[in-house]
Design an enzyme around this catalytic site. Structure first.
Site, PDB file in Angstrom:
ATOM      1  N   ASP A   1       0.863  -1.169   0.000  1.00 13.41           N
ATOM      2  CA  ASP A   1       0.000   0.000   0.000  1.00 13.41           C
ATOM      3  C   ASP A   1       0.905   1.227   0.000  1.00 13.41           C
ATOM      4  O   ASP A   1       1.842   1.292   0.803  1.00 13.41           O
ATOM      5  CB  ASP A   1      -0.822  -0.004   1.294  1.00 13.41           C
ATOM      6  CG  ASP A   1      -2.244   0.410   1.088  1.00 13.41           C
ATOM      7  OD1 ASP A   1      -2.429   1.485   0.500  1.00 13.41           O
ATOM      8  OD2 ASP A   1      -3.143  -0.321   1.511  1.00 13.41           O
TER       9      ASP A   1
ATOM     10  N   ASP B   1      -3.203   4.742  -2.370  1.00 11.26           N
ATOM     11  CA  ASP B   1      -4.245   5.278  -1.500  1.00 11.26           C
ATOM     12  C   ASP B   1      -4.740   6.640  -2.017  1.00 11.26           C
ATOM     13  O   ASP B   1      -3.934   7.466  -2.469  1.00 11.26           O
ATOM     14  CB  ASP B   1      -3.624   5.466  -0.102  1.00 11.26           C
ATOM     15  CG  ASP B   1      -4.639   5.789   0.967  1.00 11.26           C
ATOM     16  OD1 ASP B   1      -5.422   4.892   1.305  1.00 11.26           O
ATOM     17  OD2 ASP B   1      -4.637   6.930   1.469  1.00 11.26           O
TER      18      ASP B   1
ATOM     19  N   GLU C   1      -6.749   3.586  -5.738  1.00 15.66           N
ATOM     20  CA  GLU C   1      -7.991   3.862  -5.039  1.00 15.66           C
ATOM     21  C   GLU C   1      -8.430   5.241  -5.500  1.00 15.66           C
ATOM     22  O   GLU C   1      -7.879   6.263  -5.077  1.00 15.66           O
ATOM     23  CB  GLU C   1      -7.780   3.843  -3.522  1.00 15.66           C
ATOM     24  CG  GLU C   1      -9.094   3.970  -2.775  1.00 15.66           C
ATOM     25  CD  GLU C   1      -8.952   4.431  -1.340  1.00 15.66           C
ATOM     26  OE1 GLU C   1      -9.852   4.158  -0.552  1.00 15.66           O
ATOM     27  OE2 GLU C   1      -7.946   5.096  -1.006  1.00 15.66           O
TER      28      GLU C   1
ATOM     29  N   HIS D   1     -10.976  -2.763   4.044  1.00 20.62           N
ATOM     30  CA  HIS D   1     -10.849  -2.337   5.432  1.00 20.62           C
ATOM     31  C   HIS D   1     -11.621  -1.053   5.747  1.00 20.62           C
ATOM     32  O   HIS D   1     -11.477  -0.510   6.840  1.00 20.62           O
ATOM     33  CB  HIS D   1      -9.367  -2.151   5.755  1.00 20.62           C
ATOM     34  CG  HIS D   1      -8.750  -1.104   4.891  1.00 20.62           C
ATOM     35  ND1 HIS D   1      -8.567  -1.273   3.539  1.00 20.62           N
ATOM     36  CD2 HIS D   1      -8.325   0.144   5.155  1.00 20.62           C
ATOM     37  CE1 HIS D   1      -8.061  -0.174   3.026  1.00 20.62           C
ATOM     38  NE2 HIS D   1      -7.903   0.711   3.994  1.00 20.62           N
ATOM     39  N   ASP D   2     -12.389  -0.540   4.768  1.00 21.35           N
ATOM     40  CA  ASP D   2     -13.182   0.676   4.995  1.00 21.35           C
ATOM     41  C   ASP D   2     -14.683   0.415   4.855  1.00 21.35           C
ATOM     42  O   ASP D   2     -15.476   1.350   4.967  1.00 21.35           O
ATOM     43  CB  ASP D   2     -12.842   1.759   3.949  1.00 21.35           C
ATOM     44  CG  ASP D   2     -11.397   2.220   4.036  1.00 21.35           C
ATOM     45  OD1 ASP D   2     -10.843   2.245   5.143  1.00 21.35           O
ATOM     46  OD2 ASP D   2     -10.832   2.561   2.979  1.00 21.35           O
TER      47      ASP D   2
HETATM   48  C1  NOJ Z   1      -8.177   5.325   2.213  1.00 24.16           C
HETATM   49  C2  NOJ Z   1      -7.840   4.146   3.067  1.00 24.16           C
HETATM   50  O1  NOJ Z   1      -8.404   2.999   2.499  1.00 24.16           O
HETATM   51  C3  NOJ Z   1      -8.365   4.452   4.453  1.00 24.16           C
HETATM   52  O2  NOJ Z   1      -8.316   3.345   5.311  1.00 24.16           O
HETATM   53  C4  NOJ Z   1      -7.577   5.596   5.014  1.00 24.16           C
HETATM   54  O3  NOJ Z   1      -8.127   5.956   6.252  1.00 24.16           O
HETATM   55  C5  NOJ Z   1      -7.638   6.804   4.074  1.00 24.16           C
HETATM   56  N1  NOJ Z   1      -7.448   6.465   2.685  1.00 24.16           N
HETATM   57  C6  NOJ Z   1      -6.572   7.814   4.412  1.00 24.16           C
HETATM   58  O4  NOJ Z   1      -5.322   7.343   4.054  1.00 24.16           O
END
Ligand code: NOJ
Length: 543
Positions: free
Chosen positions: A96, A196, A263, A324-325
């Site tokens: 990542d 990210d 992402e 994870h979100d």
């Molecule tokens: C996206 C990530 O998937 C998330 O977990 C993170 O909190 C934010 N970007 C900030 O880096």
């Protein structure tokens, strides 16, 4: 065809995978211990959420040193060994990479905020201002992205949380420094990066105000319009599209042929801009539509058709059920394993890259941690919003709940740790652990294993073209995958009753589940069952 177009990805959240030293937090040695099991499942590429040095305020997405390992997770030696052992098992490694921002404890930022004359001042985005913020930009978490620094009496910008200051990519030194970070890891042999919030890399150079929008809530696949703003000037800038190409070009000289998966969020047009008009930008982007699936054959048919028309070869779609979100998909299905199997078969048989989040293979469930007691910084920001209300509004606040420890067996703490787990371990019933599911031929784990291995075995699944086939049964999704050697047809019954279909082509079942069976020329598809049918090999036409 390039390897990354054909791969399958498994995401490990290091905090929660396997602890080896009893401190209650997962670590690299723990992952090493489980590597054979991951390989046995059939995984081809492992993506690790960050394990770099970090204060951990956003659990690793706030990096304070990009080229060292956080002591919570181990040492650089452990990391080198992990990369080596993954490669030894013929799997690949994706790290990542948080290029958009650093932690506010990163030495660059500490230096930058020390004085307006600091040589690192311009590494971040600083603007003058006193009472009034420099403009109206709202960050992704719904508040002004501007943070006042009383010491130098200026504002710095953060498109996520205030302890994650955004880097300034208009400064060539920032680019150079981050390319150096990529080189550091590429030289260690990593096979790619997950980027990210790459949609946030550039901001408008004239700092124009964003226009008004009627939309308030963002969705996982669209942050462009949210909190009553069209984020025209702080997300998805044309400079970010060009930068995608620059990063691709930079990494492509490495012999392992690494790839980038971004992402990003927005309309298909935006996603395509990140991929490049000649497919020369980011190699892949996460496509999050599956996250809001409607459990109806039509939804999946439309998704396939859309992806085939908007992202045809050489573009490669991705199919994501969680991360994870996001709320875990098994909970969105009310825990119904039959339906889960259908969804996963869809994900693995579609043309594109399936991305699996650890625990999905055993149907690991969501936690029930309230927003008030959440460790997640987003939960902390919204601690007075009751969980039932956020659930009712369909907004996901406390991400702790999708990050619970992996359940390996029915021993204490599910085999995750001998210590006190950093997040509570979910309810352990014997049937929901990796160990028990491995021994049950009908388990979800075995279903995943079959699908991972079918993809490895058949080129047609990895690289064949895709076409949907109309049926008279509105609950049945049917699609065909074809290459020069093979044709397979996938039948998935999303309905509550059995369907029988007539099939005249000669062939044999490749894989059936949920009781689906072939009876002469009739296919019997009980409710929520599926069948992959292999059409008998075509004769090569001799002239
Ligand atoms: C996206 C990530 O998937 C998330 O977990 C993170 O909190 C934010 N970007 C900030 O880096």
């Amino acid at each position: 065809m390039e390897w990354w177009k054909q791969t399958s990805i498994y995401q490990i959240y290091p905090w929660s995978f396997q602890d080896s030293n009893g401190d209650g937090i997962g670590d690299l040695k723990g992952i090493l211990r489980r590597l054979d099991e991951i390989h046995d499942l059939g995984v081809e590429t492992i993506w690790f959420s960050p394990f770099y040095k970090s204060p951990g305020e956003d659990f690793g997405y706030d990096i304070s040193d990009y080229t060292s390992i956080d002591p919570r997770f181990g040492t650089m030696e452990d990391c080198d060994r992990l990369i080596k052992e993954i490669h030894k098992r013929k799997m690949r490694v994706v790290l990542d990479m948080v290029m958009n921002h650093t932690s506010d404890k990163h030495p660059w930022f500490l230096d930058s905020k020390s004085s307006t004359n600091s040589p690192k001042r311009d590494f971040y985005i600083w603007r003058k201002g006193t009472k009034k913020t420099p403009n109206n930009w709202i960050s992704m978490v719904g508040k002004s992205g501007w943070n006042y620094d009383p010491n130098t009496q200026e504002y710095y910008y953060s498109n996520f949380l205030s302890f994650q200051p955004d880097l300034n990519y208009r400064n060539p030194k920032v680019k150079q420094a981050m390319f150096g970070v990529l080189d550091f890891w590429l030289k260690k042999g990593v096979d790619g990066f997950r980027l990210d919030i790459f949609n946030s890399i550039y901001k408008d150079e004239n700092f124009r105000d964003n226009p008004f929008s009627l939309r308030f809530f963002p969705t996982p696949d669209n942050h462009d319009e949210a909190f009553f703003q069209k984020k025209q000037f702080n997300l998805n800038l044309p400079e970010s599209f060009s930068f995608a190409k620059e990063v691709r070009k930079h990494i492509s000289k490495y012999k392992q042929k690494p790839f980038l998966i971004g992402e990003v969020s927005g309309s298909d047009k935006v996603l395509k801009s990140f991929l490049g008009e000649k497919a020369d930008g980011l190699n892949l982007v996460f496509q999050f539509e599956l996250i809001h699936f409607k459990y109806k054959a039509k939804f999946f048919k439309n998704l396939l058709e859309k992806n085939e028309s908007i992202f045809p070869n050489p573009y490669t779609p991705t199919y994501v059920l969680g991360n994870h979100d996001q709320r875990r998909y098994i909970d969105r299905l009310g825990g119904d394993i039959r339906k889960a199997k259908l969804l996963v078969c869809f994900q693995f048989m579609a043309r594109g890259v399936p991305i699996v989040y650890y625990g999905e293979e055993i149907g690991l469930k969501e936690g029930r941690i309230s927003n008030f007691s959440g460790k997640d910084p987003i939960a902390k920001m919204n601690r007075f919003v009751p969980l039932f209300l956020s659930n009712l509004l369909g907004i996901y606040i406390n991400r702790d709940n999708c990050r619970l420890p992996m359940l390996w067996d029915d021993s204490n703490n599910g085999g995750f740790t001998d210590g006190n787990p950093w997040l509570p371990v979910g309810t352990i019933v014997k049937e929901n652990t990796v160990k028990s599911q491995k021994n049950d031929p009908n388990s979800l784990w075995n279903h995943y294993q079959t699908l991972f291995h079918l993809r490895k075995k058949y080129d047609v699944i990895r690289e064949g073209s895709l076409e949907t086939i109309p049926t008279d049964h509105e609950d049945v999704l049917c699609f065909k995958r074809t290459n020069q050697k093979h044709t397979i047809i996938v039948y998935l019954n999303f309905g509550d009753k059995e369907e029988s279909l007539f099939q005249k082509e000669k062939g044999k079942p490749m894989y059936a589940f949920g009781g689906a069976a072939v009876d002469g020329e009739i296919f019997r598809l009980p409710a929520h069952s599926g069948l992959i049918f292999e059409i008998l090999e075509k004769k090569s036409s001799k002239k």
